[in-house]
Design an enzyme around this catalytic site. Sequence first.
Site, PDB file in Angstrom:
ATOM      1  N   LEU A 279      29.369  67.322  62.860  1.00 36.88           N
ATOM      2  CA  LEU A 279      30.402  66.664  63.675  1.00 36.88           C
ATOM      3  C   LEU A 279      31.806  66.978  63.166  1.00 36.88           C
ATOM      4  O   LEU A 279      31.967  67.375  62.004  1.00 36.88           O
ATOM      5  CB  LEU A 279      30.195  65.141  63.604  1.00 36.88           C
ATOM      6  CG  LEU A 279      28.987  64.568  64.326  1.00 36.88           C
ATOM      7  CD1 LEU A 279      28.756  63.123  63.885  1.00 36.88           C
ATOM      8  CD2 LEU A 279      29.182  64.640  65.843  1.00 36.88           C
ATOM      9  N   SER A 280      32.786  66.778  64.009  1.00 34.04           N
ATOM     10  CA  SER A 280      34.177  66.904  63.576  1.00 34.04           C
ATOM     11  C   SER A 280      34.420  65.841  62.498  1.00 34.04           C
ATOM     12  O   SER A 280      34.034  64.681  62.670  1.00 34.04           O
ATOM     13  CB  SER A 280      35.101  66.652  64.777  1.00 34.04           C
ATOM     14  OG  SER A 280      36.436  66.682  64.355  1.00 34.04           O
TER      15      SER A 280
ATOM     16  N   SER B 208      29.665  73.658  66.526  1.00 26.98           N
ATOM     17  CA  SER B 208      28.484  74.221  67.208  1.00 26.98           C
ATOM     18  C   SER B 208      27.424  73.156  67.523  1.00 26.98           C
ATOM     19  O   SER B 208      26.341  73.163  66.952  1.00 26.98           O
ATOM     20  CB  SER B 208      27.884  75.366  66.390  1.00 26.98           C
ATOM     21  OG  SER B 208      27.756  75.065  65.023  1.00 26.98           O
TER      22      SER B 208
END
Length: 207
Positions: A37-38, A110
């Site tokens: 995750l970001s 991704s």
Amino acid sequence: MHDNFRNNIIWQKNTITRIKRENKNGHKSILVWLTGLSGSGKSSIANVVEAMLFKHGVNTYLLDGDNIRLGLCSDLSFSLVDRQENIRRLGEVSKIMLDSGILVLASVISPYKCHRQLIFDIVGKNNCFEVFVDTPISICRKRDSKGLYKKADSGEIRDFTGVQSIYETPEAPDLILDGTLPLKKNAEKIIKKLYNKNIIPKFKSME
Ligand SMILES: Nc1ncnc2c1ncn2[C@@H]1O[C@H](COP(=O)(O)OP(=O)(O)O)[C@@H](O)[C@H]1O
Ligand SMILES: [Mg+2]
């Protein structure tokens, strides 16, 4: 019309091969693909790994998803089609870099399995080491180092992974890192795996 122009392009074999370059370098090339995750810590971990490798004379390059989106992929949005094209370009660039004998690190969210599979298809699974940086979204949100979760919550950003857009957890990554552990500890885990896979030589600090 384009006709079958592809039929008329034939691969040119060069004298200097990847193996020759790897032998000269004293290490092998591989793509270390960090997904998560970001805010999970992909860029930070990859940065520490690269610094460690660089210090020991390994030829590296870190392809950071954000940096690539500011250059090579600056024409692409976060729609599904553009996300796939972003991944395809990253895969093709990585493939060239692997051929050049460089150990490539890529820190890219991704989120979709099929896109990660596309990377493996382009570079070959044997050339790719998948690392899942597993950090609970609550921690990523708390970090929110770029203020992006806040913007996604307010609707200023749409299609943000973890908010309006899903993250598909890797089923069988080569390594899972607990993204809440200290950076150095996670970086060392990657380095150790690279040594165990015979990609890099043993560093003095590993003894
Ligand atoms: N244990 C940790 N591991 C990785 N990053 C951490 C950690 N603790 C705090 N952070 C911070 O979390 C933020 C997000 O990390 P970043 O590497 O930018 O994530 P990503 O590239 O996955 O979006 C950074 O500001 C980083 O310094
Ligand atoms: Mg990042």
